[in-house]
Each structure stands twice: as C-alpha cells, then as structure tokens.
Design an enzyme around this catalytic site. Structure first.
Site, PDB file in Angstrom:
ATOM      1  N   TYR A 142       0.820  -1.219   0.000  1.00 45.99           N
ATOM      2  CA  TYR A 142       0.000   0.000   0.000  1.00 45.99           C
ATOM      3  C   TYR A 142       0.852   1.266   0.000  1.00 45.99           C
ATOM      4  CZ  TYR A 142      -3.967  -3.037   1.149  1.00 45.99           C
ATOM      5  OH  TYR A 142      -4.930  -4.012   1.123  1.00 45.99           O
ATOM      6  N   ASP A 224      -2.389 -17.973   1.478  1.00 43.14           N
ATOM      7  CA  ASP A 224      -3.608 -18.530   0.865  1.00 43.14           C
ATOM      8  C   ASP A 224      -4.088 -19.741   1.651  1.00 43.14           C
ATOM      9  OD1 ASP A 224      -1.242 -19.693  -0.018  1.00 43.14           O
ATOM     10  OD2 ASP A 224      -1.991 -20.208  -2.000  1.00 43.14           O
ATOM     11  N   ASP A 248      -4.823  -7.241   5.865  1.00 42.57           N
ATOM     12  CA  ASP A 248      -6.071  -6.546   5.579  1.00 42.57           C
ATOM     13  C   ASP A 248      -7.168  -7.570   5.299  1.00 42.57           C
ATOM     14  OD1 ASP A 248      -7.891  -4.608   4.929  1.00 42.57           O
ATOM     15  OD2 ASP A 248      -6.865  -3.893   3.138  1.00 42.57           O
TER      16      ASP A 248
END
Ligand code: NAD
Length: 367
Positions: A142, A224, A248
């Site tokens: 980000y 994942d 997040d």
C-alpha cells in the site's frame, strides 16, 4: 504521579453515540476502581472538516502525539463524499496512523458464546474462538514505490510495489512475539514465500526474531492456505502475524467468523514512548454507519471492547480488561441485544445507551 491520559476523538455518524457509552465505562473505572484517567476530547473526520476545513487539525495531531492513548469512534459519511481526496474524513485517520507511526495493527477475533449462532460457520467451529491477528500497518504494497498508472506502449499499466525492509518486518514480528508471550505462546507467520521475495525475507526475519523467544512455538504458513485454515479450523491459531495486504484480508475474514461488525475492536500500536507505553490508538473496526446514525440503534460494544484493549495494552490493566470483557459476555448471555445482534432466538431489545447501562450494571455486579 499524574493520571494516564486519553484523547477521545468521537468522529462522525455513530462515533459520538458509541463513544458516549465508552465515557460511562471510563467514568466507572475512575469512581469504582480508583483508576482515573485524564480525558480530553477533540474533533476528527467530517466533524473536524466542518470546523477547521481539514479532517484533523494540527493541534489535534499534536495532542494525539502527547497522550498515552487515543480512542477513536468512526469517521465519514455521505455528506463528505463530494470532498476532494486530500480533505476526506478518512485522511484524518490515515494522518494519525502515519504520524504516530502505528506499525502493528491488532485485530482480535473472539467469539462470545452467546453469539456463536451469528457466525456463518458451524457453532462448534467458532464457539470459544479467541485469536489475534497482528497486521503490519505502515509499509508493504500500500506504500511501496514505484506506484501509479503509466503508459506502456499502446496501453496503460497499473503498478504497486511490495517492499519491506528487515527492520519493518522485525518490529512487527517483535510485537507479535510479545503478544504471544502474554497469550498461549503460539505464533503463526503468514506470507507467500513460495512466490514473493518479500515473503522469503519476511520468513527469514521472523524466524531470526523467534530465536529470542524460545518459549513461543513458531510456525509458518502460506497466506492462501492461512485463509483456508481460518475458515476450516480457526481454533488451531492463537496469534497470527502477517503483512499489510494479507493482514487486511485475513483480519476481515477472521473477524467475520465471529458475527457482527458491531462487536469488533482494534488496536494500532507504535514504538514505546519515554514512559514505556507504546504509541497507541484504539478504535472499533466498523465505520460511521450513516444508515443508523442518530437513532440510538448502534451497538457500542466494539468501541467498549477497544477501550478494554487500551486497558490491557496501554495501561497494563489486564485484569480490569478481563473484568470488562466478562461484563460484556454476561450482558450478552442474559439476552440483551442491540438491533444488529437480534437473531431468530430473540432477546431483550435495547438502545445504544441502554446497552451501555447494562454493561455498567454488570461491572457493578463484578465487584
Ligand atoms: P459501516 O461499518 O459504517 O457500516 C456497515 C453496516 O454495518 C451498516 O449497515 C451499519 O449500520 C452496520 N454497523 C456498523 N457498525 C455498527 C454498530 N456499531 N452497530 C450496529 N450496526 C453497525 O461501513 P460503510 O457503510 O461501508 O461506511 C460508512 C461510512 O463509514 C463511510 O463514510 C466509510 O468511509 C466510513 N468508514 C469509516 C471507518 C473508520 O472510521 N474506521 C471504517 C469503515 C468505513
């Protein structure tokens, strides 16, 4: 010695409504537990924009840097959607996080027994769940450069860069190990070291920091797989540490295992100040909920649980934090419900302020 200091920033929408209930709890601790705080209050978000033309005034920022903890309600609302990006309410929140350098975001996912039916998962998968996700908050994809949308040949390309320095990984890892030491001494680090160099470095640094915490059982998981495991068998985890992007997503996924948005607190911590306390901001995960603002419908528990986190992480009052969490659990077990918690089995419907009053009654009963 002076009392510990708290800056309250109620913000917009339901922010002031839920914060009024936190004030009752803070006052209760002063009156009944000899735990007084110096509380000041100021504006953030749209409320600050209305008065100052900016979503966070410089004086408010300066105050936030001085206090022992900031408690924030929520910011934003439809009225401010038309504003320029640079003065949108959310920019006030981002400025606080950035200038206080709050690099470790703590997101608990805790399932209160009385609300286990609210989860989309089977009750036995979530009942008693109590995990903590530590998300690195100030670096990663980000923030990494280069970023932007560029012309490349006859089309455009969108670029973001995942970038982590060793020291950024180290301080997030250290925060997670310290937490694990205070909990069940189990830490799972999540990245994608199979396909990302930043993940390889992440794993190396976390492992190295782990050597300083031999009591903590450290494991690594690809993010994942972590997402799958969180939904399959979330109780296998205690503390999870991960980067900004994966954090997040994984923290939202974990939070929803437990039901309502009105129940989710968070803490964002930075480096220790001169008095040894970390720079800290505590806030509910939910937003300003304009659809129910001003109607007495908001659930104040997420915000009150955020204050419980402040008791534990800023003020070293773990027992009092547990007292507050237990009081909330008792109120829920008694069937007291704000509208968002009202399931098919019914319950006693209460307003925002009645929920606060019930929690105070349960605190009184705990003495
Ligand atoms: P939201 O979290 O405000 O609301 C989502 C839904 O959950 C709504 O239906 C709302 O009524 C409900 N809800 C949220 N908190 C609740 C509570 N305590 N009790 C009962 N119900 C609750 O998210 P949104 O609608 O996407 O955003 C509304 C505004 O809030 C936007 O301006 C957004 O930018 C802002 N926002 C701010 C923050 C923050 O301040 N940290 C976070 C998210 C969104």
């Amino acid at each position: 010695m002076s009392n510990p200091s708290i800056l309250i920033l109620p913000g917009d929408g339901i922010g002031p409504e839920v914060m009024a209930e936190v004030r009752k709890v803070i006052d209760w601790y002063g009156a009944k537990r000899d735990l007084a705080f110096d509380v000041s209050e100021d504006l953030v978000g749209g409320a600050a924009y209305d008065k100052h033309g900016v979503p966070l005034a410089d004086e408010t920022m300066a105050k936030a840097q001085e206090v022992d903890a900031v408690l924030l309600g929520a910011v934003g609302g439809p009225k401010y959607d038309v504003l320029d990006f640079s003065v949108k309410p959310e920019r006030g929140l981002l400025r606080l996080r950035k200038e206080m350098d709050l690099f470790a975001n703590l997101r608990p996912a805790q399932c209160f027994d009385a609300l286990a039916d609210f989860s989309s998962l089977k009750k036995d998968v979530v009942a008693g769940l109590d995990i903590m996700i530590v998300r690195e908050l100030t670096s990663g994809v980000y923030f990494g450069e280069p970023r932007g949308i560029f012309e490349e040949g006859n089309e455009r390309v969108g670029i973001n860069t995942q970038r982590y320095t060793e020291s950024e990984i180290e301080r997030a890892a250290r925060a997670a190990f310290e937490l694990a030491m205070k909990r069940n001494k189990k830490l799972c680090s999540m990245e994608k070291a199979n396909v990302m160099e930043s993940g390889i470095l992440w794993r190396e640094v976390v492992t190295r920091v782990g050597e300083e915490y031999p009591e903590v059982e450290l494991s690594h998981m690809y993010a994942d797989n972590g997402a799958m495991q969180l939904v399959r068998a979330p109780k296998q985890f205690d503390v999870i540490v991960t980067d900004n992007l994966f954090g997040d997503i994984l923290s939202d996924c974990a939070a929803m295992l437990t039901g309502s948005l009105g129940m989710l607190p968070s803490a964002s911590l930075g480096a220790p100040m001169a008095n040894g306390r970390p720079k800290a901001m505590y806030e509910p995960v939910h937003g300003s909920a304009p659809d129910i603002a001003g109607q007495g419908k908001a659930n104040p528990i997420a915000c009150i649980l955020s204050f419980a986190m402040a008791l534990r992480y800023s003020f070293d009052q773990g027992d009092e934090a547990t007292r507050l969490e237990t009081a909330i659990e008792k109120v829920l077990a008694d069937g007291v419900r704000t509208a968002d918690l009202m399931g098919p089995e019914g319950g006693t419907p209460v307003s925002t302020s009645e929920m606060g009053d019930k929690i105070i009654e349960a605190l009184d009963a705990s003495l």
